[in-house]
Design a protein around this motif. Structure first.
Motif, PDB file in Angstrom:
ATOM      1  N   ASP A  27       0.800  -1.212   0.000  1.00 32.69           N
ATOM      2  CA  ASP A  27       0.000   0.000   0.000  1.00 32.69           C
ATOM      3  C   ASP A  27       0.840   1.272   0.000  1.00 32.69           C
ATOM      4  N   THR A  28       2.171   1.171   0.056  1.00 33.05           N
ATOM      5  CA  THR A  28       2.997   2.356   0.017  1.00 33.05           C
ATOM      6  C   THR A  28       2.961   2.951  -1.383  1.00 33.05           C
ATOM      7  N   ILE A  29       3.130   4.280  -1.460  1.00 34.95           N
ATOM      8  CA  ILE A  29       3.091   4.958  -2.736  1.00 34.95           C
ATOM      9  C   ILE A  29       4.426   5.621  -3.003  1.00 34.95           C
ATOM     10  N   THR A  30       4.576   6.239  -4.167  1.00 34.95           N
ATOM     11  CA  THR A  30       5.884   6.699  -4.602  1.00 34.95           C
ATOM     12  C   THR A  30       6.499   7.749  -3.711  1.00 34.95           C
ATOM     13  N   ASP A  31       5.698   8.543  -3.000  1.00 34.20           N
ATOM     14  CA  ASP A  31       6.291   9.567  -2.150  1.00 34.20           C
ATOM     15  C   ASP A  31       6.621   9.021  -0.755  1.00 34.20           C
ATOM     16  N   LYS A  32       6.661   7.713  -0.631  1.00 35.52           N
ATOM     17  CA  LYS A  32       7.112   7.017   0.575  1.00 35.52           C
ATOM     18  C   LYS A  32       6.129   7.141   1.736  1.00 35.52           C
ATOM     19  N   ASN A  33       4.898   7.480   1.507  1.00 40.10           N
ATOM     20  CA  ASN A  33       3.920   7.597   2.575  1.00 40.10           C
ATOM     21  C   ASN A  33       2.789   6.602   2.364  1.00 40.10           C
ATOM     22  N   LEU A  34       2.079   6.315   3.417  1.00 41.67           N
ATOM     23  CA  LEU A  34       1.028   5.315   3.347  1.00 41.67           C
ATOM     24  C   LEU A  34      -0.205   5.838   2.630  1.00 41.67           C
ATOM     25  N   LYS A  35      -0.782   4.980   1.814  1.00 43.81           N
ATOM     26  CA  LYS A  35      -2.056   5.269   1.199  1.00 43.81           C
ATOM     27  C   LYS A  35      -3.152   4.870   2.185  1.00 43.81           C
ATOM     28  N   PHE A  36      -4.219   5.670   2.247  1.00 44.04           N
ATOM     29  CA  PHE A  36      -5.303   5.342   3.165  1.00 44.04           C
ATOM     30  C   PHE A  36      -5.939   4.021   2.770  1.00 44.04           C
ATOM     31  N   ASN A  37      -6.149   3.170   3.742  1.00 46.52           N
ATOM     32  CA  ASN A  37      -6.809   1.896   3.536  1.00 46.52           C
ATOM     33  C   ASN A  37      -7.610   1.601   4.796  1.00 46.52           C
ATOM     34  N   TYR A  38      -8.924   1.508   4.660  1.00 46.77           N
ATOM     35  CA  TYR A  38      -9.780   1.350   5.827  1.00 46.77           C
ATOM     36  C   TYR A  38      -9.462   0.093   6.620  1.00 46.77           C
ATOM     37  N   LYS A  39      -8.896  -0.927   5.958  1.00 46.43           N
ATOM     38  CA  LYS A  39      -8.571  -2.164   6.657  1.00 46.43           C
ATOM     39  C   LYS A  39      -7.523  -1.944   7.735  1.00 46.43           C
ATOM     40  N   GLN A  40      -6.693  -0.917   7.563  1.00 44.85           N
ATOM     41  CA  GLN A  40      -5.670  -0.623   8.556  1.00 44.85           C
ATOM     42  C   GLN A  40      -6.264  -0.057   9.839  1.00 44.85           C
ATOM     43  N   LEU A  41      -7.548   0.281   9.813  1.00 47.73           N
ATOM     44  CA  LEU A  41      -8.210   0.821  10.997  1.00 47.73           C
ATOM     45  C   LEU A  41      -8.744  -0.278  11.908  1.00 47.73           C
TER      46      LEU A  41
END
Length: 252
Positions: A27-41
């Motif tokens: 789920d990581t994106i090119t700018d090295k930050n996490l993409k929102f994913n509701y499953k992570q909640l």
């Protein structure tokens, strides 16, 4: 028996956290930050929900009392290591970078992320303490829920995981082990109930996840031209009554 259940609870929580995080590396994106994913909640929400539901649930409150009684009978001497271990995972990230083990983000970016996380932890924990007014196990005050030490420790553990999971999962696992130990010591020292610790863990994890999701926006506040962070200093402090962590940034 209660102590065994307590250790089992934290061990299973750690395993679930590690397994859940491993499935989210993509789920990581090119700018090295996490993409929102509701499953992570799911995990942090479950921990926070458990703590909140227990505030008005006699059965869960009974488990709190049983654990407190069992701990009180078997722990003869308090150990204040939790006052310092709460900051260990986050501090380790900076130490590793200083010795040449690079994490996901550079100095400025990770400092912004950690600062955002700690601000959310402080605001959430302080607000809930004033609202709930739960008495501590040692009857010293009515600000037991949630555990601020545990929230700080798990915020740092999630921070360490996100920065180093691509280097080695063992860095993240060690951070969560330290955070879990901090939560246990809060109960062993008769300062918090199990529900306080569970909610604190969830708040800490969630705060850091949100800090990463918000980073593209918070980073804009520090992206002025000709201003670069040259160095950072992080130093835990203890004055006999209070503990904390200070951060100093040198900007040219």
């Amino acid at each position: 028996m209660i102590l065994k259940k307590l250790f089992s609870f934290f061990f299973l929580t750690l395993v679930c956290l590690v397994n859940a995080q491993e499935t989210k590396q993509k789920d990581t994106i090119t700018d090295k930050n996490l993409k929102f994913n509701y499953k992570q909640l799911i995990i942090p929400a479950g921990l926070i929900g458990y703590g909140i539901i227990a505030l008005d649930n006699h059965e869960l409150l009974g488990i709190n009392t049983q654990i407190r009684t069992e701990v009180y009978e078997h722990i003869d001497e308090k150990v204040s290591i939790d006052d310092f271990s709460q900051y260990a995972p986050a501090a380790t990230v900076y130490i590793l970078n200083n010795v040449g083990v690079d994490g996901k983000n550079d100095l400025k970016d990770r400092s912004i992320i950690l600062g955002t996380s700690y601000l959310m932890v402080a605001a959430t924990v302080t607000g809930l303490k004033h609202i709930t007014k739960v008495e501590r196990p040692d009857a010293s005050s009515f600000n037991s829920f949630p555990s601020g030490h545990t929230a700080t420790a798990f915020a740092g553990a999630e921070f360490m995981w996100q920065e180093y999971k691509d280097v080695s999962v063992w860095y993240g696992i060690s951070g969560y082990l330290v955070a879990s130990g901090t939560g246990m010591y809060r109960m062993f020292n008769n300062r918090h109930w199990l529900t306080d610790v569970a909610a604190g863990a969830g708040i800490g994890i969630l705060s850091t996840k949100v800090a990463y999701w918000l980073f593209p926006y918070t980073n804009k506040l520090f992206s002025k031209k000709n201003k670069n962070v040259e160095s950072v200093g992080i130093l835990p402090f203890y004055n006999g009554k209070q503990t904390g962590i200070g951060m100093a940034l040198k900007i040219n």
